[in-house]
Design a protein around this motif. Sequence first.
Motif, PDB file in Angstrom:
ATOM      1  N   SER A 169      44.753  26.738  41.522  1.00  0.00           N
ATOM      2  CA  SER A 169      45.118  28.081  41.086  1.00  0.00           C
ATOM      3  C   SER A 169      45.320  28.945  42.329  1.00  0.00           C
ATOM      4  O   SER A 169      44.926  28.555  43.433  1.00  0.00           O
ATOM      5  N   ILE A 170      45.910  30.136  42.158  1.00  0.00           N
ATOM      6  CA  ILE A 170      46.117  31.019  43.303  1.00  0.00           C
ATOM      7  C   ILE A 170      44.781  31.412  43.919  1.00  0.00           C
ATOM      8  O   ILE A 170      44.630  31.488  45.131  1.00  0.00           O
ATOM      9  N   ALA A 193      47.400  42.170  42.847  1.00  0.00           N
ATOM     10  CA  ALA A 193      48.351  41.923  41.763  1.00  0.00           C
ATOM     11  C   ALA A 193      49.013  40.557  41.968  1.00  0.00           C
ATOM     12  O   ALA A 193      49.458  40.234  43.065  1.00  0.00           O
ATOM     13  N   GLY A 194      49.057  39.759  40.899  1.00  0.00           N
ATOM     14  CA  GLY A 194      49.665  38.439  40.977  1.00  0.00           C
ATOM     15  C   GLY A 194      48.660  37.309  40.849  1.00  0.00           C
ATOM     16  O   GLY A 194      49.054  36.156  40.683  1.00  0.00           O
ATOM     17  N   TRP A 195      47.379  37.627  40.920  1.00  0.00           N
ATOM     18  CA  TRP A 195      46.345  36.601  40.780  1.00  0.00           C
ATOM     19  C   TRP A 195      45.993  36.328  39.311  1.00  0.00           C
ATOM     20  O   TRP A 195      45.705  35.201  38.937  1.00  0.00           O
ATOM     21  N   ALA A 251      46.847  41.915  36.196  1.00  0.00           N
ATOM     22  CA  ALA A 251      45.601  42.668  36.114  1.00  0.00           C
ATOM     23  C   ALA A 251      44.996  42.829  37.500  1.00  0.00           C
ATOM     24  O   ALA A 251      45.026  41.898  38.308  1.00  0.00           O
ATOM     25  N   THR A 252      44.419  44.000  37.773  1.00  0.00           N
ATOM     26  CA  THR A 252      43.833  44.270  39.088  1.00  0.00           C
ATOM     27  C   THR A 252      42.426  44.863  39.025  1.00  0.00           C
ATOM     28  O   THR A 252      41.784  45.017  40.058  1.00  0.00           O
ATOM     29  N   ASP A 253      41.945  45.210  37.830  1.00  0.00           N
ATOM     30  CA  ASP A 253      40.607  45.798  37.682  1.00  0.00           C
ATOM     31  C   ASP A 253      39.578  44.676  37.788  1.00  0.00           C
ATOM     32  O   ASP A 253      39.354  43.936  36.828  1.00  0.00           O
ATOM     33  N   ALA A 305      43.369  35.508  32.419  1.00  0.00           N
ATOM     34  CA  ALA A 305      43.540  34.154  32.927  1.00  0.00           C
ATOM     35  C   ALA A 305      44.015  34.204  34.372  1.00  0.00           C
ATOM     36  O   ALA A 305      44.838  35.053  34.743  1.00  0.00           O
ATOM     37  N   LEU A 306      43.482  33.311  35.197  1.00  0.00           N
ATOM     38  CA  LEU A 306      44.001  33.131  36.544  1.00  0.00           C
ATOM     39  C   LEU A 306      45.354  32.427  36.444  1.00  0.00           C
ATOM     40  O   LEU A 306      45.632  31.718  35.470  1.00  0.00           O
ATOM     41  N   LEU A 307      46.184  32.613  37.462  1.00  0.00           N
ATOM     42  CA  LEU A 307      47.492  31.949  37.484  1.00  0.00           C
ATOM     43  C   LEU A 307      47.447  30.716  38.379  1.00  0.00           C
ATOM     44  O   LEU A 307      46.728  30.699  39.391  1.00  0.00           O
TER      45      LEU A 307
END
Length: 366
Positions: A183-184, A202-204, A213-215, A229-231
């Motif tokens: 995962s990233i 942003a992007g994770w 999501a960033t919070d 979910a993680l990417l």
Amino acid sequence: MRERTVMVPVEDLRRFVRDVFVGVGTAPEDAAIAAEVLLASDLRGIESHGVSRLKMYYDWIRKGIISPQVRFEVVGEGPTTAVVDGHTSLGHPIAHRAMTLAIAKASQYGLGAVAVRNSSHYGIAGYYALMAVREGMIGLSFTNARPSVAPTFSVEPMLGTNPIAFACPTDEPFPFCFDAATSITQRGKIEVLAREGKPTPAGWVVDREGNLATDTTAILQGIPKELYALLPLGGAGEEMGGHKGYGLATMVEILCAGLSAGSFLWALSGMDRDGTPRPHRLAHFFVAVAIEQFVPLDEFRATAGGILRELRGAELAPGAERIYTAGEKAHAQSERILREGVPITPALQRELKLIQAELGLAGLPL
């Protein structure tokens, strides 16, 4: 007084971590292995899997999710292979014994492969790959993990971070060691951001609507509820290769669960459908390759070292200072941490002091 990060000597911290595991019922020799793996992570600069994870294991043991008393049962075996049942024991000693068995088989037959089921989180995958390197071998280490990563074109957490570790000896002062999630990022890195009060890049991570999501606090609270979910490596969709990270994660899931007849995907969540906690029952897979069954070890070392040196000698991108190869930064970080100590943030200090008080352990210099 304003809280500050303190540097704790490696041996002091190693001794404390060992005593914590002993304090919750782990045999001293197994506790020493668990402490060694956690400190190895901090030494290599992987803060997300080091002593910062101690309270996670401590809480899981207290809740009965992990058995502190290690049970390592070989349930199937051939000349070069074995299948092990870990009986939901502490993962670090289980994985250490499994790779030791793979190395022993490789020493005799050239190759050794051991699959493990019903284990628990084993720390950094690279630690076990490097065990083989110390014996002049190539090592590979894989594990599945709690569901947190969405398949490509999905927003549902299904796969774990499912790391891949490969390590081999070289003729340089340090081995080549590639150790990375598919995962990233990993949940542990987001936990580090939470302790530092920082947002998640942003992007994770994506939410259930597919939004980035960033919070950080909301993400950590929402992942167990499947709200985030993680990417996979490459990110969302296929344009930047997200399907490749997804495919690699699936490969790890198949190797670990398939070869051990172990649990997979949602069954690794650590909870029943009603939210009741239960053991994670993770699966691992380890391979050791005896290099001298192929070529003389010194010749292999020279070839591997030559590859790394040529890569580092490639033309630099504008503004770049230098090129690194896997394991190089970790080696430099280890030397620095051994000199200066392990950085313990104020938030982590509070966790360690809580454990220290509950177990009545001797003072840690915090």
